[in-house]
Design a protein around this motif. Structure first.
Motif, PDB file in Angstrom:
ATOM      1  N   ALA A   1      39.049  33.259  37.139  1.00  0.00           N
ATOM      2  CA  ALA A   1      37.685  33.783  37.060  1.00  0.00           C
ATOM      3  C   ALA A   1      37.208  34.293  38.423  1.00  0.00           C
ATOM      4  CB  ALA A   1      36.737  32.693  36.544  1.00  0.00           C
ATOM      5  N   ALA A   2      37.529  33.565  39.471  1.00  0.00           N
ATOM      6  CA  ALA A   2      37.141  33.998  40.829  1.00  0.00           C
ATOM      7  C   ALA A   2      37.831  35.317  41.184  1.00  0.00           C
ATOM      8  CB  ALA A   2      37.492  32.922  41.843  1.00  0.00           C
ATOM      9  N   ASN A   3      39.091  35.436  40.811  1.00  0.00           N
ATOM     10  CA  ASN A   3      39.812  36.686  41.083  1.00  0.00           C
ATOM     11  C   ASN A   3      39.249  37.839  40.255  1.00  0.00           C
ATOM     12  OD1 ASN A   3      41.514  35.606  42.986  1.00  0.00           O
ATOM     13  ND2 ASN A   3      43.182  35.210  41.550  1.00  0.00           N
ATOM     14  N   ASP A   4      38.875  37.560  39.009  1.00  0.00           N
ATOM     15  CA  ASP A   4      38.276  38.609  38.174  1.00  0.00           C
ATOM     16  C   ASP A   4      36.978  39.124  38.797  1.00  0.00           C
ATOM     17  OD1 ASP A   4      40.269  38.620  36.289  1.00  0.00           O
ATOM     18  OD2 ASP A   4      39.278  37.190  34.947  1.00  0.00           O
ATOM     19  N   GLU A   5      36.186  38.207  39.361  1.00  0.00           N
ATOM     20  CA  GLU A   5      34.934  38.612  40.009  1.00  0.00           C
ATOM     21  C   GLU A   5      35.227  39.450  41.251  1.00  0.00           C
ATOM     22  OE1 GLU A   5      30.876  39.014  40.952  1.00  0.00           O
ATOM     23  OE2 GLU A   5      31.979  38.578  39.100  1.00  0.00           O
ATOM     24  N   SER A   6      36.262  39.070  42.002  1.00  0.00           N
ATOM     25  CA  SER A   6      36.650  39.866  43.175  1.00  0.00           C
ATOM     26  C   SER A   6      37.088  41.264  42.756  1.00  0.00           C
ATOM     27  CB  SER A   6      37.786  39.171  43.929  1.00  0.00           C
ATOM     28  OG  SER A   6      37.372  37.924  44.449  1.00  0.00           O
ATOM     29  N   ILE A   7      37.841  41.348  41.660  1.00  0.00           N
ATOM     30  CA  ILE A   7      38.283  42.661  41.168  1.00  0.00           C
ATOM     31  C   ILE A   7      37.082  43.506  40.767  1.00  0.00           C
ATOM     32  CG2 ILE A   7      39.521  43.816  39.294  1.00  0.00           C
ATOM     33  CD1 ILE A   7      41.495  41.459  39.323  1.00  0.00           C
TER      34      ILE A   7
ATOM     35  N   THR B   1      40.789  55.800  48.658  1.00  0.00           N
ATOM     36  CA  THR B   1      40.707  54.489  47.993  1.00  0.00           C
ATOM     37  C   THR B   1      42.045  53.767  48.004  1.00  0.00           C
ATOM     38  OG1 THR B   1      41.187  55.448  45.818  1.00  0.00           O
ATOM     39  CG2 THR B   1      38.868  55.326  46.472  1.00  0.00           C
ATOM     40  N   ALA B   2      42.992  54.249  48.802  1.00  0.00           N
ATOM     41  CA  ALA B   2      44.346  53.669  48.786  1.00  0.00           C
ATOM     42  C   ALA B   2      44.336  52.203  49.181  1.00  0.00           C
ATOM     43  CB  ALA B   2      45.269  54.465  49.717  1.00  0.00           C
ATOM     44  N   ALA B   3      43.596  51.868  50.235  1.00  0.00           N
ATOM     45  CA  ALA B   3      43.585  50.483  50.722  1.00  0.00           C
ATOM     46  C   ALA B   3      43.001  49.531  49.685  1.00  0.00           C
ATOM     47  CB  ALA B   3      42.805  50.393  52.032  1.00  0.00           C
ATOM     48  N   ILE B   4      41.876  49.914  49.088  1.00  0.00           N
ATOM     49  CA  ILE B   4      41.242  49.027  48.117  1.00  0.00           C
ATOM     50  C   ILE B   4      42.055  48.975  46.828  1.00  0.00           C
ATOM     51  CG2 ILE B   4      39.703  50.683  46.955  1.00  0.00           C
ATOM     52  CD1 ILE B   4      37.516  48.475  47.220  1.00  0.00           C
ATOM     53  N   ASP B   5      42.780  50.040  46.497  1.00  0.00           N
ATOM     54  CA  ASP B   5      43.679  50.004  45.342  1.00  0.00           C
ATOM     55  C   ASP B   5      44.764  48.949  45.547  1.00  0.00           C
ATOM     56  OD1 ASP B   5      42.418  51.928  43.837  1.00  0.00           O
ATOM     57  OD2 ASP B   5      43.603  53.586  44.642  1.00  0.00           O
ATOM     58  N   ARG B   6      45.298  48.869  46.782  1.00  0.00           N
ATOM     59  CA  ARG B   6      46.325  47.860  47.065  1.00  0.00           C
ATOM     60  C   ARG B   6      45.744  46.456  46.965  1.00  0.00           C
ATOM     61  NH1 ARG B   6      47.969  51.760  51.004  1.00  0.00           N
ATOM     62  NH2 ARG B   6      46.778  50.709  52.630  1.00  0.00           N
ATOM     63  N   ARG B   7      44.494  46.272  47.442  1.00  0.00           N
ATOM     64  CA  ARG B   7      43.868  44.956  47.337  1.00  0.00           C
ATOM     65  C   ARG B   7      43.651  44.557  45.887  1.00  0.00           C
ATOM     66  NH1 ARG B   7      38.765  46.174  50.737  1.00  0.00           N
ATOM     67  NH2 ARG B   7      38.014  44.261  49.731  1.00  0.00           N
TER      68      ARG B   7
ATOM     69  N   ALA C   1      45.344  45.624  43.293  1.00  0.00           N
ATOM     70  CA  ALA C   1      46.658  45.357  42.700  1.00  0.00           C
ATOM     71  C   ALA C   1      47.176  43.982  43.103  1.00  0.00           C
ATOM     72  CB  ALA C   1      47.654  46.436  43.131  1.00  0.00           C
ATOM     73  N   SER C   2      46.921  43.583  44.350  1.00  0.00           N
ATOM     74  CA  SER C   2      47.372  42.272  44.822  1.00  0.00           C
ATOM     75  C   SER C   2      46.687  41.144  44.064  1.00  0.00           C
ATOM     76  CB  SER C   2      47.112  42.144  46.325  1.00  0.00           C
ATOM     77  OG  SER C   2      47.452  40.857  46.789  1.00  0.00           O
ATOM     78  N   VAL C   3      45.362  41.262  43.860  1.00  0.00           N
ATOM     79  CA  VAL C   3      44.621  40.215  43.140  1.00  0.00           C
ATOM     80  C   VAL C   3      45.030  40.196  41.672  1.00  0.00           C
ATOM     81  CG1 VAL C   3      42.333  39.387  42.496  1.00  0.00           C
ATOM     82  CG2 VAL C   3      42.695  40.354  44.763  1.00  0.00           C
TER      83      VAL C   3
ATOM     84  N   ASN D   1      46.643  37.003  39.549  1.00  0.00           N
ATOM     85  CA  ASN D   1      46.176  36.532  38.243  1.00  0.00           C
ATOM     86  C   ASN D   1      47.301  36.532  37.216  1.00  0.00           C
ATOM     87  OD1 ASN D   1      43.587  35.816  38.777  1.00  0.00           O
ATOM     88  ND2 ASN D   1      42.609  37.522  37.709  1.00  0.00           N
ATOM     89  N   ARG D   2      48.134  37.560  37.249  1.00  0.00           N
ATOM     90  CA  ARG D   2      49.246  37.628  36.300  1.00  0.00           C
ATOM     91  C   ARG D   2      50.181  36.443  36.484  1.00  0.00           C
ATOM     92  NH1 ARG D   2      54.398  39.123  36.315  1.00  0.00           N
ATOM     93  NH2 ARG D   2      54.307  39.638  38.538  1.00  0.00           N
ATOM     94  N   ARG D   3      50.513  36.155  37.739  1.00  0.00           N
ATOM     95  CA  ARG D   3      51.401  35.032  38.023  1.00  0.00           C
ATOM     96  C   ARG D   3      50.756  33.706  37.621  1.00  0.00           C
ATOM     97  NH1 ARG D   3      55.717  35.542  41.152  1.00  0.00           N
ATOM     98  NH2 ARG D   3      55.448  33.408  41.890  1.00  0.00           N
ATOM     99  N   THR D   4      49.454  33.568  37.871  1.00  0.00           N
ATOM    100  CA  THR D   4      48.751  32.334  37.513  1.00  0.00           C
ATOM    101  C   THR D   4      48.804  32.095  36.008  1.00  0.00           C
ATOM    102  OG1 THR D   4      47.260  32.556  39.404  1.00  0.00           O
ATOM    103  CG2 THR D   4      46.544  31.111  37.617  1.00  0.00           C
TER     104      THR D   4
END
Length: 365
Positions: free
Chosen positions: A155-161, A178-184, A186-188, A192-195
């Motif tokens: 949920a915290a990661n969803d809010e960050s996204i 927007t390349a930098a924020i796209d990478r961020r 994608a990382s979050v 979430n996917r791994r979690t």
């Protein structure tokens, strides 16, 4: 199939991360393509292969063949310097390290890009072959705690996204990159996917509680956060191991600053060697160890005996350290041998420190 798909995603994430670290170092540019007069992104008059205002490449591919080219270079990272780097890393690591330090940067894959790709690939292979770092599920109370903790993290990661998506929209409206924020983002999303995958694995089994510390009395180290982490490990090993797996994956880069001071100590009186030299040495060495882990894990999965795999895992690293020390620092055999013993000891100490940090950090708090 879920595990294999997740593993492929991890490898691609690692390759893209390595590509972000080393986007175009030393690559030849195909001069046969025509350049537009002005940058297609910001309209600035072009004076070379890149826009000096926004940094965008002058030529943008618009063909199906270009898509496969981008996949090969951006995801798989297949290029000439990869095949120049890996043989030297395996057989003459000292020569590779010294040549990179001395300035041959475009010829070889950078140590950080190699390390990132190795780390992601290692965790992907372990996950694909069923090597998740968790124990059987605990009691119903422990299962509920695990589910709550992981759900809170998602949920915290969803809010960050959500917040980053708003920021991305604002950047796009201003015409900014927007390349930098796209990478961020994608990382979050990857976290979430791994979690979710690990949560399904942990909560999908059910047996008895098992204290990984055995029946030993509670450990008191005097370090409050560490003692708290050990206590939580005892109370819910599943949740603790899940957090350790996730954070070992995310913070593996910390092994570099942990290890560099130990190497510096061995050459502190030699002023011609700098901290940068030691950082390159350590990062290439860690990159080799991760790739060795990948190869041994795959070999074990296809039939290599555990005894042989463990023998190689124990004997090969000191040999590689010895060869890398000799070539990098120009040491004689005896000096290299003595420093290899010291370096192997330091490596164990660094891993213990890393493990304790994982226990003590907020992820177990």
């Amino acid at each position: 199939m879920v595990g294999e798909a997740a593993a492929i995603g991890d490898v691609m994430t690692g390759a893209l991360g390595a590509r972000a670290v080393e986007p175009r170092a030393g690559e030849a540019y195909d001069a046969t393509h025509a350049h537009p007069a002005d940058c297609l992104n910001c309209g600035t008059a072009l004076q070379g292969d890149y826009c000096h205002s926004c940094g965008q490449h002058a030529h943008l591919h618009r063909s199906v063949g270009a898509i496969w080219h981008d996949i090969a270079h951006g995801v798989l990272h297949f290029e000439g310097k990869t095949f120049r780097t890996l043989p030297l890393l395996a057989w003459r690591p000292g020569e590779l390290t010294r040549r990179y330090i001395d300035g041959e940067r475009a010829r070889f894959v950078s140590p950080m890009a190699l390390f990132l790709f190795g780390i992601f690939t290692m965790f992907a292979v372990i996950q694909a072959l069923g090597g998740s770092l968790h124990t059987p599920t605990l009691s119903a109370e422990a299962q509920a705690e695990t589910r709550t903790e992981m759900t809170r993290s998602i949920a915290a990661n969803d809010e960050s996204i959500r917040l980053m998506t708003v920021e991305k929209a604002a950047l796009a409206e201003r015409g900014a990159s927007t390349a930098a924020i796209d990478r961020r983002i994608a990382s979050v999303e990857e976290e979430n996917r791994r979690t979710r995958i690990i949560m399904n694995e942990i909560l999908g089994t059910g047996t008895t509680n098992a204290d990984p510390f055995g029946q030993a009395p509670p450990t008191e180290t005097g370090w409050k956060r560490l003692d708290k982490g050990i206590a939580k490990f005892r109370a819910n090993p599943n949740l603790a191991l899940y957090k350790m797996q996730t954070n070992a994956y995310k913070f593996s880069w910390a092994l570099i600053p942990i290890s560099v001071p130990f190497v510096w100590l061995m050459f502190a009186w030699r002023r011609r060697f700098h901290v940068y030299d030691h950082a390159v040495f350590v990062t290439y060495s860690l990159g080799f160890m991760t790739l060795m882990g990948v190869v041994l894990t795959i070999a074990w999965a296809v039939g290599l005996s555990s005894e042989v795999a463990w023998s190689i895992a124990l004997l090969l690293p000191p040999v590689h350290m010895y060869r890398q020390l000799r070539g990098t620092y120009g040491l004689r055999r005896f000096n290299a041998f003595m420093r290899t013993i010291a370096l192997a000891t330091f490596a164990v100490v660094a891993m213990v420190i890393f493990f304790l940090l994982l226990l003590a950090m907020g992820a177990l708090g």
